[in-house]
Scaffold this active site. Structure first.
Site, mmCIF file in Angstrom:
data_model
loop_
_atom_site.group_PDB
_atom_site.id
_atom_site.type_symbol
_atom_site.label_atom_id
_atom_site.label_comp_id
_atom_site.label_asym_id
_atom_site.label_seq_id
_atom_site.Cartn_x
_atom_site.Cartn_y
_atom_site.Cartn_z
ATOM 1 N N HIS A 183 0.857 -1.191 0.000
ATOM 2 C CA HIS A 183 0.000 0.000 0.000
ATOM 3 C C HIS A 183 0.886 1.231 0.000
ATOM 4 C CE1 HIS A 183 -3.226 2.800 1.052
ATOM 5 N NE2 HIS A 183 -4.050 1.839 0.672
ATOM 6 N N ASP A 206 -7.915 -5.272 -0.352
ATOM 7 C CA ASP A 206 -8.351 -6.159 -1.443
ATOM 8 C C ASP A 206 -8.012 -7.623 -1.205
ATOM 9 O OD1 ASP A 206 -7.565 -3.414 -3.387
ATOM 10 O OD2 ASP A 206 -9.559 -4.304 -3.296
HETATM 11 C C1 SDX Z 1 -6.236 -0.055 -3.121
HETATM 12 O O1 SDX Z 1 -4.411 4.430 -2.219
HETATM 13 C C2 SDX Z 1 -5.359 3.839 -1.593
HETATM 14 O O2 SDX Z 1 -5.787 4.238 -0.523
HETATM 15 C C3 SDX Z 1 -5.920 2.630 -2.305
HETATM 16 C C4 SDX Z 1 -6.958 1.806 -1.558
HETATM 17 C C5 SDX Z 1 -8.245 2.576 -1.329
HETATM 18 O O3 SDX Z 1 -8.968 2.255 -0.379
HETATM 19 O O4 SDX Z 1 -8.568 3.448 -2.175
HETATM 20 O O5 SDX Z 1 -6.438 1.393 -0.323
HETATM 21 C C6 SDX Z 1 -7.365 0.568 -2.369
HETATM 22 O O6 SDX Z 1 -6.039 0.270 -4.257
HETATM 23 C C7 SDX Z 1 -5.333 -1.013 -2.386
HETATM 24 C C8 SDX Z 1 -4.133 -1.511 -3.274
HETATM 25 C C9 SDX Z 1 -4.620 -2.619 -4.202
HETATM 26 N N1 SDX Z 1 -3.559 -2.961 -5.145
HETATM 27 C C10 SDX Z 1 -2.912 -4.136 -5.056
HETATM 28 O O7 SDX Z 1 -3.096 -4.976 -4.181
HETATM 29 C C11 SDX Z 1 -1.882 -4.356 -6.175
HETATM 30 C C12 SDX Z 1 -0.585 -4.900 -5.588
HETATM 31 N N2 SDX Z 1 0.076 -3.819 -4.825
HETATM 32 C C13 SDX Z 1 1.096 -3.055 -5.511
HETATM 33 O O8 SDX Z 1 0.835 -2.818 -6.846
HETATM 34 C C14 SDX Z 1 1.520 -1.833 -4.695
HETATM 35 O O9 SDX Z 1 1.746 -2.244 -3.420
HETATM 36 C C15 SDX Z 1 0.624 -0.603 -4.655
HETATM 37 C C16 SDX Z 1 0.183 -0.160 -6.000
HETATM 38 C C17 SDX Z 1 -0.579 -0.852 -3.816
HETATM 39 C C18 SDX Z 1 1.432 0.525 -4.004
HETATM 40 O O10 SDX Z 1 2.446 0.825 -4.907
HETATM 41 P P1 SDX Z 1 3.670 1.779 -4.509
HETATM 42 O O11 SDX Z 1 3.388 2.568 -3.287
HETATM 43 O O12 SDX Z 1 4.054 2.499 -5.762
HETATM 44 O O13 SDX Z 1 4.783 0.729 -4.086
HETATM 45 P P2 SDX Z 1 6.166 0.590 -4.770
HETATM 46 O O14 SDX Z 1 5.966 0.165 -6.183
HETATM 47 O O15 SDX Z 1 6.963 1.810 -4.498
HETATM 48 O O16 SDX Z 1 6.768 -0.677 -3.980
HETATM 49 C C19 SDX Z 1 7.890 -0.581 -3.150
HETATM 50 C C20 SDX Z 1 8.581 -1.937 -3.284
HETATM 51 C C21 SDX Z 1 9.002 -2.267 -4.730
HETATM 52 O O17 SDX Z 1 10.095 -3.183 -4.645
HETATM 53 P P3 SDX Z 1 11.628 -2.583 -4.802
HETATM 54 O O18 SDX Z 1 11.672 -1.872 -6.134
HETATM 55 O O19 SDX Z 1 11.860 -1.683 -3.603
HETATM 56 O O20 SDX Z 1 12.497 -3.844 -4.768
HETATM 57 O O21 SDX Z 1 7.650 -2.986 -2.922
HETATM 58 C C22 SDX Z 1 7.434 -3.816 -4.057
HETATM 59 C C23 SDX Z 1 7.846 -3.032 -5.279
HETATM 60 O O22 SDX Z 1 8.226 -3.917 -6.333
HETATM 61 N N3 SDX Z 1 6.001 -4.134 -4.047
HETATM 62 C C24 SDX Z 1 5.506 -5.342 -4.269
HETATM 63 C C25 SDX Z 1 4.124 -5.223 -4.110
HETATM 64 N N4 SDX Z 1 3.824 -3.951 -3.799
HETATM 65 C C26 SDX Z 1 4.991 -3.278 -3.772
HETATM 66 N N5 SDX Z 1 6.120 -6.504 -4.600
HETATM 67 C C27 SDX Z 1 5.287 -7.561 -4.766
HETATM 68 N N6 SDX Z 1 3.930 -7.534 -4.612
HETATM 69 C C28 SDX Z 1 3.327 -6.380 -4.296
HETATM 70 N N7 SDX Z 1 2.002 -6.350 -4.140
#
Ligand code: SDX
Length: 435
Positions: free
Chosen positions: A314, A371
């Site tokens: 998140h 989710d």
């Molecule tokens: C919702 O914003 C809100 O409030 C949203 C929400 C709402 O109520 O409106 O809460 C609802 O949308 C919840 C999120 C649902 N999405 C998912 O479950 C999709 C999977 N999650 C990721 O796509 C991600 O965690 C996000 C999109 C939710 C957040 O993305 P960020 O903040 O841009 O995170 P990031 O890409 O900067 O990640 C930091 C690190 C990275 O690794 P490194 O480059 O440091 O090695 O964490 C990793 C990312 O690759 N990472 C994940 C991951 N989420 C982040 N790796 C694997 N699986 C994941 N789910």
């Protein structure tokens, strides 16, 4: 009645920034929950500089009175009320009123609002033919976004919102009709006759009735299922400046009407990184259940960055998402009451257990978000997979409306971010004959 004002954080200090050729002093502001920010509204005028913040990770687009999230503590409050108390004590219409109007409704206000929701549940009969125009496998989020804008064509009086009564009228229309649109599209695509709303039923019960009643059998949800529906919608009702809500504000900032802003928010929610994740989670769990992939192989692929672990991570919560705990408990309650087992819930639990003890996820602060379990709850209620993100949209409707209204009340300026240009410098056109 809500006072029309623009939320403002208070100045508590000064940031002094050394630039290449000058220095600048900018106000440091503090919110009511002590969040601190640098107010850069005068930065370009005073220095010619802008800030650069890909994906707005460090940027506040507004001050808002609606929802507070503390991502480190796992705190979520609607208008100051903790999500746990709201989920326990309020109905969804009460929650919607609170989020939009800023205060809990009095008995009379709630009675009046509930009456508005009941009276506005029908769609204009002219809209029924819109459903005919979609193929049976049309993505429900495409139908929802299209129908929301189409509804406004039958209510031109709601396109120009002049005062609070008008805004409440439009809000009640959207909150009520979004259920009907979702249920009608479900019925059309399943070849079942549409079911009209029943004015004797409350908000959640009426939605389930429109979804599952058949000509030969009226659907009466058991109390646990109705409670689960209420909880699901309340937990999704608002979440400060998430992607779809920021979209609603962006669209509304140009003076576009509430229906257009909400239809755009539906499109933003559709994405798998946002509201579309609840479907991806179930597809992921189903693959494991079908033996198409083991949990170990999935975790390896995640660590190799071949896939995301859907439902995890998140932008704000770097600790547990308070909604997840409540959803997880509700899954147990509903399945126990229905005397059902869902193997996907067991797999989800195993996955969570592995991830929350694995260094890769811990160091990235990746925890289950809203989710991760919400799809399992919808499965238990009987909602089909392709409607999970539509359910998220029904829940988020009050949040999108409240944010549009807060911007409208405050007379916000048009959103128009700047950029740093990195393209070609000026050059002349080579005539076609020479290219
Ligand atoms: C919702 O914003 C809100 O409030 C949203 C929400 C709402 O109520 O409106 O809460 C609802 O949308 C919840 C999120 C649902 N999405 C998912 O479950 C999709 C999977 N999650 C990721 O796509 C991600 O965690 C996000 C999109 C939710 C957040 O993305 P960020 O903040 O841009 O995170 P990031 O890409 O900067 O990640 C930091 C690190 C990275 O690794 P490194 O480059 O440091 O090695 O964490 C990793 C990312 O690759 N990472 C994940 C991951 N989420 C982040 N790796 C694997 N699986 C994941 N789910």
């Amino acid at each position: 009645m809500v006072e029309r004002h623009k939320p403002e954080a208070k100045r508590v200090g000064t940031a002094r920034i050394e630039l290449i050729d000058k220095r600048v002093e900018l106000p440091i502001v503090e919110g009511s929950e002590h969040e601190l920010g640098i107010d850069i509204r005068k930065l370009r005028k005073e220095t010619g500089y802008i800030t650069l913040d890909d994906a707005y990770t460090n940027t506040g687009s507004c001050s808002s009175d609606i929802t507070f999230i503390d991502g480190e503590q796992g705190i979520l409050q609607y208008r100051g009320y903790p999500i746990e108390a709201v989920a326990e004590q309020l109905t969804f219409p009460e929650t919607a009123w609170l989020i939009i109007q800023g205060e809990l409704p009095t008995r009379d206000e709630l009675r009046g609002f509930s009456k508005m929701l009941t009276n506005k549940a029908l769609l204009h009969e002219g809209l029924r033919h819109h459903f005919e125009g979609f193929p049976p496998d049309a993505p429900p989020m495409a139908v929802l976004s299209a129908l929301i804008n189409s509804v406004s064509c039958y209510h031109p009086e709601l396109l120009e919102i002049g005062d609070e009564h008008h805004m409440l009228d439009a809000a009640a229309s959207l909150i009520s009709k979004v259920r009907t649109i979702a249920a009608f599209s479900y019925k059309k695509f399943h070849g079942e006759p549409i079911v009209y709303p029943d004015p004797s039923r409350n908000y959640c019960n009426n939605f389930l009735h429109m979804m599952f009643t058949l000509p030969f059998s009226s659907y009466e949800p058991i109390p646990e299922v109705e409670r689960a529906m209420r909880l699901f919608l309340i937990l999704h009702a608002d979440h400060e400046q998430n992607c779809s809500t920021a979209t609603a504000r962006m669209v509304g900032s140009s003076g576009a009407n509430l229906f257009a802003a909400v239809a755009a928010a539906v499109s933003a929610l559709w994405g798998p990184l946002h509201g579309g994740a609840n479907m991806r989670v179930i597809q992921l769990l189903q693959k494991i259940h079908n033996g198409e992939e083991s949990i170990d192989s999935l975790v390896t692929r995640v660590k190799n960055k071949e896939t995301l672990l859907w439902g995890f991570g998140h932008r704000v919560y770097k600790n547990f998402d308070p909604r997840t705990k409540l959803l997880k408990k509700s899954c147990d309650d509903v399945l126990r009451t229905l005397n059902k087992q869902d193997p996907l819930l067991d797999i989800a639990r195993q996955l969570e257990e592995i991830a929350v003890n694995d260094e890769y996820f811990l160091e990235r602060k990746l925890y289950p978000n809203v989710d991760f379990y919400s799809g399992i709850l919808l499965r238990a209620i009987g909602i089909p997979l392709n409607m999970y993100t539509v359910m998220f949209a029904i829940g988020r409707m009050p949040g999108w409306i409240a944010n549009w209204a807060e911007s409208w009340r405050g007379g916000s300026r048009i959103y128009r971010p700047r950029q740093i240009y990195t393209g070609q410098k000026q050059r002349s056109i080579l005539p076609l004959a020479q290219r």
